[in-house]
Scaffold this motif. Structure first.
Motif, mmCIF file in Angstrom:
data_model
loop_
_atom_site.group_PDB
_atom_site.id
_atom_site.type_symbol
_atom_site.label_atom_id
_atom_site.label_comp_id
_atom_site.label_asym_id
_atom_site.label_seq_id
_atom_site.Cartn_x
_atom_site.Cartn_y
_atom_site.Cartn_z
ATOM 1 N N VAL A 91 0.810 -1.210 0.000
ATOM 2 C CA VAL A 91 0.000 0.000 0.000
ATOM 3 C C VAL A 91 0.849 1.268 0.000
ATOM 4 N N LEU A 92 1.997 1.247 0.669
ATOM 5 C CA LEU A 92 2.841 2.437 0.703
ATOM 6 C C LEU A 92 3.400 2.777 -0.679
ATOM 7 N N ARG A 93 3.614 1.766 -1.496
ATOM 8 C CA ARG A 93 4.090 2.034 -2.852
ATOM 9 C C ARG A 93 3.016 2.778 -3.657
ATOM 10 N N THR A 94 1.773 2.416 -3.422
ATOM 11 C CA THR A 94 0.673 3.116 -4.092
ATOM 12 C C THR A 94 0.575 4.555 -3.605
ATOM 13 N N VAL A 95 0.653 4.752 -2.281
ATOM 14 C CA VAL A 95 0.539 6.094 -1.714
ATOM 15 C C VAL A 95 1.732 6.958 -2.121
ATOM 16 N N MET A 96 2.906 6.350 -2.292
ATOM 17 C CA MET A 96 4.089 7.094 -2.715
ATOM 18 C C MET A 96 3.891 7.721 -4.095
ATOM 19 N N VAL A 97 3.039 7.139 -4.896
ATOM 20 C CA VAL A 97 2.720 7.698 -6.214
ATOM 21 C C VAL A 97 1.532 8.656 -6.110
ATOM 22 N N ALA A 98 0.509 8.251 -5.346
ATOM 23 C CA ALA A 98 -0.728 9.024 -5.269
ATOM 24 C C ALA A 98 -0.527 10.385 -4.602
ATOM 25 N N ALA A 99 0.184 10.431 -3.489
ATOM 26 C CA ALA A 99 0.328 11.686 -2.744
ATOM 27 C C ALA A 99 1.070 12.764 -3.536
ATOM 28 N N PRO A 100 2.239 12.471 -4.143
ATOM 29 C CA PRO A 100 2.907 13.496 -4.953
ATOM 30 C C PRO A 100 2.084 13.929 -6.164
ATOM 31 N N ALA A 101 1.355 12.987 -6.769
ATOM 32 C CA ALA A 101 0.491 13.345 -7.907
ATOM 33 C C ALA A 101 -0.575 14.335 -7.462
ATOM 34 N N SER A 102 -1.120 14.114 -6.274
ATOM 35 C CA SER A 102 -2.112 15.026 -5.716
ATOM 36 C C SER A 102 -1.507 16.400 -5.447
ATOM 37 N N LEU A 103 -0.295 16.423 -4.907
ATOM 38 C CA LEU A 103 0.392 17.686 -4.640
ATOM 39 C C LEU A 103 0.640 18.456 -5.935
ATOM 40 N N ALA A 104 1.003 17.751 -6.999
ATOM 41 C CA ALA A 104 1.262 18.398 -8.280
ATOM 42 C C ALA A 104 0.023 19.130 -8.791
ATOM 43 N N VAL A 105 -1.140 18.516 -8.618
ATOM 44 C CA VAL A 105 -2.394 19.150 -9.059
ATOM 45 C C VAL A 105 -2.632 20.445 -8.285
ATOM 46 N N GLU A 106 -2.422 20.408 -6.988
ATOM 47 C CA GLU A 106 -2.673 21.589 -6.172
ATOM 48 C C GLU A 106 -1.697 22.716 -6.478
ATOM 49 N N LEU A 107 -0.467 22.361 -6.795
ATOM 50 C CA LEU A 107 0.507 23.383 -7.194
ATOM 51 C C LEU A 107 0.117 24.019 -8.528
ATOM 52 N N LEU A 108 -0.442 23.223 -9.427
ATOM 53 C CA LEU A 108 -0.899 23.762 -10.711
ATOM 54 C C LEU A 108 -2.086 24.709 -10.533
ATOM 55 N N LEU A 109 -2.893 24.477 -9.495
ATOM 56 C CA LEU A 109 -4.062 25.324 -9.244
ATOM 57 C C LEU A 109 -3.704 26.627 -8.539
ATOM 58 N N TRP A 110 -2.535 26.677 -7.935
ATOM 59 C CA TRP A 110 -2.113 27.832 -7.147
ATOM 60 C C TRP A 110 -2.248 29.156 -7.915
ATOM 61 N N PRO A 111 -1.718 29.286 -9.155
ATOM 62 C CA PRO A 111 -1.815 30.573 -9.860
ATOM 63 C C PRO A 111 -3.251 31.001 -10.152
ATOM 64 N N PHE A 112 -4.165 30.054 -10.242
ATOM 65 C CA PHE A 112 -5.540 30.367 -10.613
ATOM 66 C C PHE A 112 -6.432 30.651 -9.398
ATOM 67 N N LEU A 113 -6.205 29.940 -8.305
ATOM 68 C CA LEU A 113 -7.061 30.083 -7.126
ATOM 69 C C LEU A 113 -6.402 30.840 -5.983
ATOM 70 N N GLY A 114 -5.098 31.082 -6.102
ATOM 71 C CA GLY A 114 -4.392 31.816 -5.067
ATOM 72 C C GLY A 114 -4.120 30.960 -3.834
ATOM 73 N N ALA A 115 -3.228 31.456 -2.996
ATOM 74 C CA ALA A 115 -2.888 30.742 -1.763
ATOM 75 C C ALA A 115 -2.171 31.685 -0.818
ATOM 76 N N SER A 116 -2.494 31.576 0.465
ATOM 77 C CA SER A 116 -1.765 32.305 1.496
ATOM 78 C C SER A 116 -1.269 31.294 2.521
ATOM 79 N N PHE A 117 -0.195 31.676 3.234
ATOM 80 C CA PHE A 117 0.439 30.714 4.132
ATOM 81 C C PHE A 117 0.739 31.360 5.488
ATOM 82 N N ASP A 118 -0.331 31.883 6.117
ATOM 83 C CA ASP A 118 -0.144 32.441 7.446
ATOM 84 C C ASP A 118 -0.062 31.303 8.465
#
Length: 278
Positions: free
Chosen positions: A30-57
């Protein structure tokens, strides 16, 4: 209405992601699956950053990190649970737990439900329970360890959603990015510690990455829904995600759908209609 539609979209995305993640975890640890799934999910959110904005307080970082830790635990427990099967029973069990906790938090925060929502919310909870009903005589029964994992996965999912809802409303996708970065780091650290126990089997890369992408979409839709509506309502509608998992398991794996699960799907349709009127 917008919050309801976002919650329904989140539910559909979560259900499809769970099916793909659970199926992929049957091919490798299962960890091998999550090792692929989690970074793929992070990549999507980074791609959305310029369009939806983000703050880090400070609050965004704190609640995002907490949701990420819960997400890492949820990923591992859920995919392991679904890999053990049967999906059409274990996935709904996680949903019952993941629905009850956010509803309690939402009501404790003083969310005021209208008449239609006051009727629709219990119906929605009942539909989750019905979809989660035990299998019929011709279906495989889950083992006790699988059920315990399902309860743990549901609790972790609930905490992830509650923590995301606590993040500042103006933080954009900041809490999602922080959360996924934390969950990816936790997953990679766990994989490094357990590398000798992961086996030599390769994960289903495309399936695992697709699960991560869908999970990211589901998180985003939930966050937007919770920001525009009541946590109690959005969480319950999101918790209907096993409907997609169950239907996919029926279609792809030929797993049996119990009659009570069909009744639960019908009850969910009524509940959603009532909540749409609130």
């Amino acid at each position: 209405m917008i919050a309801l539609l976002l919650a329904l979209g989140s539910s559909l995305a979560y259900g499809c992601a769970d099916f793909l993640g659970g199926l992929g975890s049957r091919k490798a640890h299962v960890l091998r699956t999550v090792m692929v799934a989690a970074p793929a999910s992070l990549a999507v959110e980074l791609l959305l950053w310029p369009f939806l904005g983000a703050s880090f307080d400070t609050r965004t970082l704190a609640w995002g990190a907490a949701s990420g830790l819960a997400s890492a635990i949820a990923f591992a427990l859920l995919y392991k649970t679904l890999a053990m099967g049967p999906m059409n029973v274990l996935s709904p069990v996680t949903a019952v737990v993941s629905a009850v906790l956010p509803v309690g938090v939402g009501l404790a925060q003083g969310e005021d439900l209208g008449l239609a929502a006051s009727v629709g919310l219990p119906l929605a909870l009942a539909s989750v329970v019905l979809v989660s009903a035990g299998p019929g005589g011709g279906s495989a029964r889950p083992a006790r360890p699988a059920l315990l994992l399902a309860f743990g996965a549901g609790a972790a999912i609930a905490l992830q959603l509650i923590f995301l809802d606590q993040a500042p409303s103006g933080s954009g996708v900041g809490p999602l990015i922080v959360g996924r970065a934390v969950s990816s780091a936790v997953t990679l650290a766990a994989a490094a510690v357990m590398r000798r126990r992961l086996g030599s089997e390769k994960p289903a890369y495309v399936m695992s990455a697709a699960a991560g992408v869908l999970d990211s979409v589901a998180n985003l839709l939930f966050l937007l829904g919770a920001r525009s509506g009541d946590l109690a309502v959005v969480a319950v509608i999101t918790a209907l995600y096993p409907a997609a998992t169950v239907l996919l398991a029926r279609r792809v794996l030929a797993e049996r759908i119990h009659r009570s699960q069909l009744i639960g799907l019908g009850t969910a349709a009524v509940a959603v209609s009532l909540l749409a009127l609130s």
